[in-house]
Design an enzyme around this catalytic site. Sequence first.
Site, PDB file in Angstrom:
ATOM      1  N   ASP A   8      34.283  47.171  74.496  1.00  0.00           N
ATOM      2  CA  ASP A   8      33.714  47.132  73.150  1.00  0.00           C
ATOM      3  C   ASP A   8      32.195  47.297  73.343  1.00  0.00           C
ATOM      4  O   ASP A   8      31.675  47.084  74.447  1.00  0.00           O
ATOM      5  CB  ASP A   8      34.046  45.784  72.499  1.00  0.00           C
ATOM      6  CG  ASP A   8      33.337  45.601  71.176  1.00  0.00           C
ATOM      7  OD1 ASP A   8      33.419  46.510  70.338  1.00  0.00           O
ATOM      8  OD2 ASP A   8      32.664  44.551  70.996  1.00  0.00           O
ATOM      9  N   ASP A  10      29.256  46.567  70.566  1.00  0.00           N
ATOM     10  CA  ASP A  10      28.407  45.551  69.921  1.00  0.00           C
ATOM     11  C   ASP A  10      28.803  44.137  70.365  1.00  0.00           C
ATOM     12  O   ASP A  10      29.927  43.696  70.115  1.00  0.00           O
ATOM     13  CB  ASP A  10      28.564  45.628  68.389  1.00  0.00           C
ATOM     14  CG  ASP A  10      28.109  46.961  67.829  1.00  0.00           C
ATOM     15  OD1 ASP A  10      27.027  47.419  68.189  1.00  0.00           O
ATOM     16  OD2 ASP A  10      28.863  47.548  67.022  1.00  0.00           O
ATOM     17  N   GLY A  45      33.930  43.605  65.092  1.00  0.00           N
ATOM     18  CA  GLY A  45      34.979  44.597  65.307  1.00  0.00           C
ATOM     19  C   GLY A  45      35.524  45.216  64.026  1.00  0.00           C
ATOM     20  O   GLY A  45      36.336  46.135  64.065  1.00  0.00           O
ATOM     21  N   VAL A  46      35.089  44.700  62.885  1.00  0.00           N
ATOM     22  CA  VAL A  46      35.620  45.160  61.586  1.00  0.00           C
ATOM     23  C   VAL A  46      34.687  46.207  60.990  1.00  0.00           C
ATOM     24  O   VAL A  46      33.461  46.064  61.067  1.00  0.00           O
ATOM     25  CB  VAL A  46      35.750  43.945  60.618  1.00  0.00           C
ATOM     26  CG1 VAL A  46      36.252  44.379  59.257  1.00  0.00           C
ATOM     27  CG2 VAL A  46      36.671  42.898  61.220  1.00  0.00           C
ATOM     28  N   ARG A  48      32.627  48.798  58.314  1.00  0.00           N
ATOM     29  CA  ARG A  48      31.587  48.527  57.322  1.00  0.00           C
ATOM     30  C   ARG A  48      32.113  48.021  55.981  1.00  0.00           C
ATOM     31  O   ARG A  48      31.729  46.958  55.497  1.00  0.00           O
ATOM     32  CB  ARG A  48      30.843  49.852  57.105  1.00  0.00           C
ATOM     33  CG  ARG A  48      29.401  49.755  56.918  1.00  0.00           C
ATOM     34  CD  ARG A  48      28.819  51.161  56.905  1.00  0.00           C
ATOM     35  NE  ARG A  48      28.779  51.801  58.226  1.00  0.00           N
ATOM     36  CZ  ARG A  48      28.412  53.067  58.421  1.00  0.00           C
ATOM     37  NH1 ARG A  48      28.086  53.830  57.396  1.00  0.00           N
ATOM     38  NH2 ARG A  48      28.387  53.565  59.646  1.00  0.00           N
ATOM     39  N   SER A 116      32.458  51.136  65.813  1.00  0.00           N
ATOM     40  CA  SER A 116      31.206  51.595  65.214  1.00  0.00           C
ATOM     41  C   SER A 116      31.065  53.116  65.173  1.00  0.00           C
ATOM     42  O   SER A 116      31.406  53.809  66.123  1.00  0.00           O
ATOM     43  CB  SER A 116      30.031  51.017  66.006  1.00  0.00           C
ATOM     44  OG  SER A 116      28.832  51.570  65.522  1.00  0.00           O
ATOM     45  N   LYS A 117      30.512  53.584  64.042  1.00  0.00           N
ATOM     46  CA  LYS A 117      30.216  55.014  63.922  1.00  0.00           C
ATOM     47  C   LYS A 117      28.871  55.332  64.558  1.00  0.00           C
ATOM     48  O   LYS A 117      28.471  56.480  64.661  1.00  0.00           O
ATOM     49  CB  LYS A 117      30.202  55.430  62.446  1.00  0.00           C
ATOM     50  CG  LYS A 117      31.555  55.295  61.783  1.00  0.00           C
ATOM     51  CD  LYS A 117      31.514  55.824  60.349  1.00  0.00           C
ATOM     52  CE  LYS A 117      32.879  55.742  59.692  1.00  0.00           C
ATOM     53  NZ  LYS A 117      33.305  54.353  59.428  1.00  0.00           N
ATOM     54  N   ASN A 118      28.146  54.289  64.965  1.00  0.00           N
ATOM     55  CA  ASN A 118      26.821  54.479  65.565  1.00  0.00           C
ATOM     56  C   ASN A 118      26.832  54.301  67.085  1.00  0.00           C
ATOM     57  O   ASN A 118      25.771  54.211  67.700  1.00  0.00           O
ATOM     58  CB  ASN A 118      25.832  53.482  64.957  1.00  0.00           C
ATOM     59  CG  ASN A 118      25.663  53.696  63.459  1.00  0.00           C
ATOM     60  OD1 ASN A 118      25.368  54.812  63.035  1.00  0.00           O
ATOM     61  ND2 ASN A 118      25.872  52.665  62.676  1.00  0.00           N
ATOM     62  N   ASP A 170      34.335  40.883  72.470  1.00  0.00           N
ATOM     63  CA  ASP A 170      33.741  39.632  71.986  1.00  0.00           C
ATOM     64  C   ASP A 170      34.358  39.238  70.649  1.00  0.00           C
ATOM     65  O   ASP A 170      33.987  38.212  70.087  1.00  0.00           O
ATOM     66  CB  ASP A 170      32.216  39.772  71.819  1.00  0.00           C
ATOM     67  CG  ASP A 170      31.852  40.679  70.658  1.00  0.00           C
ATOM     68  OD1 ASP A 170      32.539  41.716  70.472  1.00  0.00           O
ATOM     69  OD2 ASP A 170      30.894  40.373  69.926  1.00  0.00           O
TER      70      ASP A 170
HETATM   71  C1  BG6 Z   1      31.645  46.987  65.338  1.00  0.00           C
HETATM   72  C2  BG6 Z   1      30.909  45.726  64.938  1.00  0.00           C
HETATM   73  O1  BG6 Z   1      31.402  47.298  66.658  1.00  0.00           O
HETATM   74  O2  BG6 Z   1      31.269  48.060  64.508  1.00  0.00           O
HETATM   75  C3  BG6 Z   1      31.091  45.449  63.470  1.00  0.00           C
HETATM   76  O3  BG6 Z   1      31.403  44.648  65.706  1.00  0.00           O
HETATM   77  C4  BG6 Z   1      30.733  46.675  62.646  1.00  0.00           C
HETATM   78  O4  BG6 Z   1      30.317  44.346  63.105  1.00  0.00           O
HETATM   79  C5  BG6 Z   1      31.600  47.824  63.151  1.00  0.00           C
HETATM   80  O5  BG6 Z   1      30.947  46.430  61.285  1.00  0.00           O
HETATM   81  C6  BG6 Z   1      31.567  49.114  62.380  1.00  0.00           C
HETATM   82  O6  BG6 Z   1      30.335  49.596  62.209  1.00  0.00           O
HETATM   83  P1  BG6 Z   1      30.046  50.794  61.207  1.00  0.00           P
HETATM   84  O7  BG6 Z   1      28.908  50.322  60.383  1.00  0.00           O
HETATM   85  O8  BG6 Z   1      29.693  51.965  62.067  1.00  0.00           O
HETATM   86  O9  BG6 Z   1      31.288  51.006  60.371  1.00  0.00           O
HETATM   87 MG    MG Z   2      31.964  43.454  69.464  1.00  0.00          MG
END
Ligand code: BG6
Ligand code: MG
Length: 212
Positions: A8, A10, A45-46, A48, A116-118, A170
């Site tokens: 993972d 983040d 892990g959830v 946006r 995450s999309k980032n 985590d």
């Molecule tokens: C996860 C984070 O890695 O990425 C979450 O733990 C976050 O907190 C998720 O919401 C998705 O991120 P996003 O903003 O790219 O949809």
């Molecule tokens: Mg995480």
Amino acid sequence: MYQAVIFDLDGVICHTDSYHYKAWKFIADKIGATFNETINGKLRGVGRLDSLDIILKESGICHLSPNEKAFLAEAKNDYYLHLLDYMAPQDLDESVLRTLRDLKNIGIKIAIGSSSKNAKRILEKLEIINMFDAISDGTNISHAKPNPEVFTKAAEMLGVLPSCSLVVEDAISGVEAASRGGFDSAGLGDAKSHPNVTFQLSNFEDLIGIVR
Ligand code: BG6
Ligand code: MG
């Protein structure tokens, strides 16, 4: 014992979980919603929009339209991206970099499995994107954790069976996803308390002893 480790991002590879916290706190304050570490733990892990729904539910806010929710989720991401602008290789813990190198040196494939999309933007900022043999993230999945898709895709990209891969998480939702997908898992922080977690990690470097 394992052929691959799927990380993972983040809260595992880097401390961007605290950036997510700051960004959601900013939004929660704007709309008068409660936000604290306990609620933040439920967002790990959830995705946006689902994260926003959890925050709204915690405060009993149920009058927002889909457009208003999309606006708030976008505003959270804008704030988060602004925090990412300041990220640099120095933000990567030495122990993480050393462990990734050691795993590669003993022939273990390594991948990212993040909702995450980032994710790629962060890995570029930390200058470790080229270390990974595969990156599975929010851009190549239809179902976020606790669905196992992000890890199943990572294992497919690596050409390794789930039963031969270890997931490092985590998040409770991440351990749940690993378990549903047939992966063993190593848990840090909140994830250690999931009943199905295979290993409870105190230090990141302990991974080397586990995979050997
Ligand atoms: C996860 C984070 O890695 O990425 C979450 O733990 C976050 O907190 C998720 O919401 C998705 O991120 P996003 O903003 O790219 O949809
Ligand atoms: Mg995480």
